[in-house]
Structure formats: C-alpha cells, structure tokens
Design an enzyme around this catalytic site. Sequence first.
Site, PDB file in Angstrom:
ATOM      1  N   ASP A 203       0.957  -0.932  -0.002  1.00 24.37           N
ATOM      2  CA  ASP A 203       0.060  -0.085   0.206  1.00 24.37           C
ATOM      3  C   ASP A 203       1.106   1.461  -0.277  1.00 24.37           C
ATOM      4  O   ASP A 203       2.230   0.932  -0.455  1.00 24.37           O
ATOM      5  CB  ASP A 203      -0.764   0.188   1.618  1.00 24.37           C
ATOM      6  CG  ASP A 203      -3.014   0.381   0.924  1.00 24.37           C
ATOM      7  OD1 ASP A 203      -2.153   2.125   0.402  1.00 24.37           O
ATOM      8  OD2 ASP A 203      -3.588  -0.195   0.737  1.00 24.37           O
ATOM      9  N   HIS A 277      -3.202   2.610  -4.353  1.00 25.63           N
ATOM     10  CA  HIS A 277      -2.320   2.354  -3.200  1.00 25.63           C
ATOM     11  C   HIS A 277      -0.946   2.295  -2.992  1.00 25.63           C
ATOM     12  O   HIS A 277      -0.158   1.101  -2.589  1.00 25.63           O
ATOM     13  CB  HIS A 277      -3.670   1.618  -2.730  1.00 25.63           C
ATOM     14  CG  HIS A 277      -4.458   2.295  -2.230  1.00 25.63           C
ATOM     15  ND1 HIS A 277      -4.356   2.046  -0.676  1.00 25.63           N
ATOM     16  CD2 HIS A 277      -5.799   1.573  -2.623  1.00 25.63           C
ATOM     17  CE1 HIS A 277      -6.021   2.720  -0.571  1.00 25.63           C
ATOM     18  NE2 HIS A 277      -6.697   2.062  -1.833  1.00 25.63           N
ATOM     19  N   GLU A 344     -10.061   2.183  -5.585  1.00 25.02           N
ATOM     20  CA  GLU A 344      -9.461   3.937  -4.870  1.00 25.02           C
ATOM     21  C   GLU A 344      -8.874   4.368  -5.635  1.00 25.02           C
ATOM     22  O   GLU A 344      -7.579   4.905  -5.222  1.00 25.02           O
ATOM     23  CB  GLU A 344      -9.251   3.670  -3.365  1.00 25.02           C
ATOM     24  CG  GLU A 344     -10.810   2.962  -2.727  1.00 25.02           C
ATOM     25  CD  GLU A 344     -11.268   3.641  -1.078  1.00 25.02           C
ATOM     26  OE1 GLU A 344     -11.250   3.581  -0.508  1.00 25.02           O
ATOM     27  OE2 GLU A 344      -9.658   2.868  -1.271  1.00 25.02           O
TER      28      GLU A 344
END
Length: 627
Positions: A203, A277, A344
């Site tokens: 991440d 990420h 995302e």
Amino acid sequence: MIKIVLKLIGKVVMVLCLFVLSLACSAQNNVFNLIPQPAHLEKGNGVFILNANTVIVPTENDKGVWELLALRLRSLTGSDLKVVKFATNNVIRFISDANIKGGKEAYRLEITPKTVVIKASQPEGWFYGMQTLVQLLPMKLKQADAKLGIKIPAVKIEDAPRFQWRGLMVDVSRHFFSKEVIKRYIEQMSKYKMNVLHLHLTDNQGWRVEIKSLPKLTEVGAWRVPRTGYWRNQKAPEPAEQATDGGFYTQDGIRELVAYGQKHFVELVPEIDVPGHSLALIASYPELSCTKKSQQVLAGDSWNASRTNVVCAGNDSVFVFLEKVIGELAGLFPSRYIHIGGDEVSRAYWDKCPVCQQRIRDEHLKSAEELQSYFLKRVSKIVLSKGKKPMGWYENLPGGLPEEMAVMSWKDDKGGILSANKGQQVVMTPAAYTYLDFYQGDQYLENAIFTVNRLSTTFLFDPLPKGIEEKNVMGGQGSLWTEQVPNERKLQFMTWPRAFALSETLWSGAGKSSWINFISRVESHLPMLDRDAVNYSRYFYDVVVSGVRGVDKALLVSLTTEVEGLKIYYSFDDTDPDPYYPVYTGQPLRIPKGAQNIRAVTYRDGIQVGRLMKIPVAELERRTPAK
C-alpha cells in the site's frame, strides 16, 4: 485502504431488533459451548475420562493432525499421550471414512465413555474434528485436573462448513507484523475453523514482500520515517530524516508462513494493490508513475496533491514490472488466487498524463474510468498466465471488471450481488459488518476515524443477502486495516471476539442461533483466550449511550446494552456511579440543568463488567440533530 464512512441508521435499527428476536434461545444445549456451532449434535450418555493413560491411534495421511492434537493436549494438561497402532479403550482414534458427506472439511466426532473417534475423508476434516474435541474440554482447565482425569461429555457430532472461504484479512502494509505474530494469528484463527488469511502486502505505507528481480521494492519501499500515535495529521518527513520504521518478509520467510498455514489448513492469499495505493511501489521505482517524480513512503502524514500513489496505466513498463512481481508471487504462494487490489484509484493523475491519454485513444476507451477497467483486465491476464486466478476489490466501473476475476464486495452487499449474478465468484466483506478496524465501543472514547461495528453488528452479517446467486458466493471474511493497529495486542483486540461471530456465520450459516445463545458461548470462550494470552475486547459489556429528542425537542439520554441482563447505573454530577447509584429503568433520562457529562457503568450480579463511560452532553447534542 481508505474506507468510506457509512450511514448506519438502518443497521442500528437491526441491532435493536436483534435483542427482541434473540429472546427465543436456540435449542442447542449450551453445556457444549462450541464456536462455531456444528451442523448436528446429539448428546450421549456418560463421559470420556482423559488422563495420562489415554492413547492416540492415528491414521495414514493425516498430515500430522494427531501430532497437533498431542501438542495441544500437552499444553493444556501437561500429559504426553502415547501414540499406538491399536487400542480399544481410553483411546482417541482417527479413522478414514470415504463416506463422510459434506466435502473435505466435513467430519464426524463420536465420544463414548471408552473412545473418542474422529472420522473424515480428508486431513482437513480430522483437523476440524480435533478443534471441536479440544473445545469440549473444560474451558477453565488446569493442568492439575489431568491427574484426576478430565471429563469430556459423550456426544455425536456430524459437521461440515456452510462456506468454503472463511477468511480474515490483515493489512501488513500500514503496520508491519513479524512472522511470529502472523503464525500466532494463523494458529488462533484455525482453532475456530477459519481457513483463509488474506495478506494485504502493499500500500502507500509499505511494500512487505521480497521480489528478487526488483530489489528496490524492499530496499526503499519497505521503510518509512518513524511516527507514533494517531494516524491522521502526522508530520511529514524532515530533511535528512532516516526511514527506519517497517520491514518485509523474505521469500524464505513467506515459504515459512505458507508452510505454517498449510499445517493449520489456512490458505495464505497475497494481495498486491494496484494501480492505486501504490506509493511504496512508486517510491521505489518513480519512473512507473505518471509524474516520474521522486516520492517517499507515506508515514501517516496528511495527503497532498503533489504525492502520486497511482501507477501510469499508459506505460508498458508497468505491465512488464507487474509480470515480474506476479510471477515471483505465484511461485511463493500455492494459493489459488492472487489479489490485485484495484480499488480507490485517483484517476486525476491519468486525466493529466499524456501517456495515459494516448492509451485511452489507442484502446478506443471513453474515459479514465474505462482505463481502470483496461488496466485490471490486462493485469488479470498476467495472473492467469501464471496459473492463478485473479481477485480484486469491487469497483463500479463503466468498462466493467474482468469476467475471470473473483470479487470482494467491500462497500456494501450491492457489488457482491451484481458480480455473483453475472456469474463471478464472490467473497463478501461488507464494511458495515465485517471491517475489524471500525471501533467496537463508543466513538467518543475511540481513536478510530470511521464508524462503529459492534460485536452484535458483526453477528448480523449474512454472506447471502437477498437476491444474490448463492452458488457463486464462496464465503466471506473480516478485514482488518491497520492504520490504528501498531502492535500484536491491538491486532488481537480488534479481531476477537468479533471473529467468533464471523466463524459462526461462515461455518454454520447466518441465523443458526440466537444472540443470547451466541453471547453465552462467547463468554465461555473468554477464559480460553486468557489462557492462550490472546487479547480481546470486552466493549460488548459497555453501556451504549445515545441521545434522543423529547416531544419538546429537548435532548434526552437513552442507555442500552448489547448483552442482556446487565444493570446500568448512572450519574450526572461528575461522580463515578456504582451499585448504590440510580439504576436505569429503560426510560430516557432528562438532563439536569447545568449537567455537563453523563457517566454510566454496567454490572452483573454486583460485579462491574463494562467500562465507566463518561460522555459529554455536548457530544450527545452533536450526535442528535433536532427533529
């Protein structure tokens, strides 16, 4: 993963309904106190006496299950049980039975005064039968009891899981956890028949797996400047500050964890989260981003627009890079799946990137959203080429998700329903019920930044929401993001006892027991967690303090509990209540003039069980808008 703050009014209503529905206790005899509940249980006559003369008769090809049982019983009783080839009395016997129905994890356990017999067709079944057997031992067992003989009730159990995927996810990027911590986590989850550990390995905050062909991923991406405390608003790295916080798993370390998981029948599933990420990746190889600017691994400080955490979807070098990563992962993890993240994505970088815009034109795409679909489909093909199945987080994209990709439904149930009804395999992990980073008690007393997910809420989790194609639902999992989880004790605290509820639902099926029955069994297992030095939350004993509006719109205070049968004592005068203070009778309380706080605490049988709650009246005003 950055989670959404969910609007949970409907969920609160369901939790309140739970207490009404749970008044009808399950017919399951609570003397057994098993978690998860077996499919079928028949109480027998008498007891089996486990003592130093008890012997174990293993079967062939049990993959060492009998050894695990012997070690477990030694740790609990202090006795080393002998292993023999044949015995008829005072024996624990493993038997192979190809006629056991319910799949490789199914088992039959029969306990009589003379023998304990565990039948299964595969080692997984013997393993889960062994776990049930151990739970039938007295919960507050002392080694001194073994000298007198430990009584195990006679019983016949036929059991098999409702779902094949019974998982927990640990985010090891936000905070790194050593091999030893992960091993203890594997062992503990396996005791409750959980069989998948999903590792979120990468991440913005760290890259945690060695890729030999790309050494900078761990030389650079595994480390950040040290910061302690609340995740939000941490200071950015200072000039010349050294990145010393972090760590990673070597490839030998991964093999060690995989082998430990296999020993406990827990499948380790790796996740490499792309195209978003990806700041740790980009800090290691900045040429793979749209800006190609030098970056630093995120250390919990606030995000800013100059920081790029998305790889360049128009750059073919990114896919060459990912083929190396996925190729090495495929060789390390026997898992059927490699998780590629996919959620995302800040597509604003792609909108400004001429290389990405050229890719959109070349592939006849309409937008950066369709570019995200293109990216995921291309990476999925790489995964397939390595003999694995791709998995990713659900995203609602106009270009759709790869047809061959299994989907984790995380925002809610809707993504899972849509994907399953299209024929895709689905793992349900809707945040409102299964996100284990959400706080378990009153938001005023917690440091988490999102919302509440109490034990009673997780108990309501149903992997089969209305309208879903059941045959495509593999199961579900609890997902623990670790922004606010800096050490093993907090990791355990956020997992247990909510993982009991997940275990129950994913093995036995939702709605198999009442809340009262379940919480009674949870309480009986807490001494086992204490014995094993596993931390857990007791916040389900706390007072739930809520504001309500009276007919005159005045703020009133409502006090409830998750657990039935607790007495609530309260005060408004800034003194700590005890059993000599006013007891809450169920009617909302009017706030005396000048009162600035309410304090409340729960007792059972004269003993305090919940925390002393001190909630400002101003906080209740903030939470309770006028009608």
